[in-house]
Design a protein around this motif. Structure first.
Motif, PDB file in Angstrom:
ATOM      1  N   TYR A   1       0.775  -1.134   0.074  1.00 63.77           N
ATOM      2  CA  TYR A   1      -0.034  -0.147   0.092  1.00 63.77           C
ATOM      3  C   TYR A   1       0.868   1.407  -0.006  1.00 63.77           C
ATOM      4  O   TYR A   1       1.300   1.639   1.004  1.00 63.77           O
TER       5      TYR A   1
ATOM      6  N   GLN B   1      -5.408   5.592   3.523  1.00 65.11           N
ATOM      7  CA  GLN B   1      -4.583   4.960   4.449  1.00 65.11           C
ATOM      8  C   GLN B   1      -4.825   5.830   5.565  1.00 65.11           C
ATOM      9  O   GLN B   1      -4.314   7.221   5.389  1.00 65.11           O
TER      10      GLN B   1
ATOM     11  N   GLN C   1      -8.145   1.643   6.969  1.00 61.30           N
ATOM     12  CA  GLN C   1      -8.165   1.953   5.568  1.00 61.30           C
ATOM     13  C   GLN C   1      -9.296   1.631   5.062  1.00 61.30           C
ATOM     14  O   GLN C   1     -10.298   0.976   5.569  1.00 61.30           O
TER      15      GLN C   1
ATOM     16  N   LEU D   1      -0.323   3.769   2.717  1.00 58.45           N
ATOM     17  CA  LEU D   1       0.255   3.366   3.913  1.00 58.45           C
ATOM     18  C   LEU D   1       1.758   3.710   4.188  1.00 58.45           C
ATOM     19  O   LEU D   1       1.722   4.398   5.458  1.00 58.45           O
TER      20      LEU D   1
END
Length: 403
Positions: free
Chosen positions: A260, A395, A388, A263
């Motif tokens: 991600y 995120q 998320q 993230l």
């Protein structure tokens, strides 16, 4: 990517939640009001709803909540029930509401606020069919739903890491163990070795791997400016940083579907703002709606190295059969102990959109403030909450600290 990072001079001073269950008899509005009143009653007369400057409401599936008309409806509900005429802000996720709440307190537009989440999932089930989206045709195995997307992600993870299928199933079984509401020893739930023939029942590649979505629930937290926190409680929990990052596309349409990007950026900004490193964290709660999300998130947060699934599987399989804690204790390279998902994460509370993140936030708040029934660490100082969207595009990372 679009990103927001708020250095958060905000403290949590109280919380309350209704135990998640199927089919509460109360209406959606009554559940929300119960959550609000429960949070206020925790102060035993020290606070009233009239002391609040604003209410931040999160709910993902109630159509009458979002938008100007929905917000007006809710302002009317609180005004008619409590005589409150204060600002109300509605959001689809608890972390989004929290992030905007922090911004408002930081701007000194509010000092004492209620963060409230509510949803009634048992009235109608929502399933997301994404078959009409332009997903890589090489990944099309059957009718596309979220389960299929994550099953393909899990299969690709195993292929890329040369891990065995049992590693994935072991983690899935542990997640189900975490979701049990009654205290049980690991051997009483599903021994990982003795009953291996039952493992296919929990195989994320072939069965519904989502955390249960059939629960109703409500949760509320009282937050205030850091300057006033000690006026209300002896041990407030401060939100050191709050970061939200949105990537340009879903994770399966990116260069690598095993990470991600949003993230990693959110975590980096959150650590920088809080002046900490991932190795300093004592408690972490991840949004593990699906088994494979767990290792992807721990890698993205910089807590475990790739492949994290191997580390987690090894930890679970060597547990003593008498083990009865629904979390993972992990020691990083510097020897620091980190407790992952102290209350079993999303599988324990249920995947109640708009509320599950608040349940996990309350769990961390109780651990840090010393109010948890199952205190997993004698003196935790720092905690991290990750949340998320289902697609992984958005995120959110929040860092909590107690002095």
């Amino acid at each position: 990517m679009g990103d927001l990072c708020t250095e958060a001079p905000v403290a949590i001073i109280g919380s309350f939640y209704l135990k998640p269950m199927q089919r509460y008899l109360e209406t959606f509005e009554e559940l929300a009001v119960s959550g609000a009143m429960g949070a206020i009653k925790e102060f035993k007369g020290q606070l009233s709803l009239n002391d609040l400057d604003a209410i931040f409401l999160s709910s993902a599936t109630a159509a009458n909540v979002i938008g100007k008309e929905g917000q007006h409806n809710w302002e009317s509900i609180f005004a008619s029930n409590f005589g409150l005429n204060i600002g109300l802000h509605a959001f689809p996720k608890g972390s989004e509401a929290l992030h905007h709440l922090i911004t408002e307190i930081k701007a000194k537009e509010s000092e004492l606020v209620l963060l409230l989440g509510c949803d009634k999932r048992s009235d109608e089930q929502y399933f997301s069919d994404i078959s009409n989206l332009s997903i890589d045709p090489n990944l099309r195995l059957w009718n596309w739903k979220w389960q299929n997307v994550y099953a393909c992600t899990a299969a690709k993870y195993l292929y890329e890491t040369n891990l065995i299928h049992d590693d994935l199933i072991t983690m899935a079984i542990n997640d189900r163990y975490n979701s049990t509401k009654n205290p049980k020893k690991l051997k009483d739930f599903l021994p990982l070795i003795e009953k291996s023939e039952k493992r296919p029942l929990y195989d994320p590649l072939t069965v519904d791997d989502f955390a249960p979505t059939i629960f109703d629930g409500a949760a509320g937290l009282i937050l205030c400016s850091s300057e006033r926190a000690y006026d209300y409680v002896k041990r407030p929990v401060f939100i050191k940083s709050s970061t939200s990052v949105t990537s340009s596309s879903e994770f399966w349409n990116q260069e690598s579907m095993l990470s991600y990007p949003a993230l990693a950026k959110a975590a980096e900004k959150a650590y920088k703002t809080a002046l900490i490193d991932s190795k300093d964290i004592d408690l972490v709660s991840t949004d593990t709606k699906v088994t494979i999300i767990g290792p992807l998130v721990l890698e993205g947060l910089g807590i475990m190295e790739f492949p994290a699934l191997k580390t987690i599987s090894k930890y679970i399989t060597i547990l003593d059969p008498e083990y009865n804690e629904s979390h993972i204790r992990y020691h990083n390279n510097s020897g620091h102990e980190l407790v992952i998902n102290p209350n079993g994460s999303t599988h324990h509370f249920g995947n109640i959109p708009g509320v599950s993140g608040l349940y996990r936030l309350i769990a961390l708040y109780e651990q840090l403030s010393g109010q948890a029934e199952n205190q997993v660490n004698t003196n935790p100082k720092l905690a991290l909450l990750q949340e998320q969207s289902a697609s992984g595009m958005k995120q959110m990372v929040h860092i909590l600290e107690v002095e």
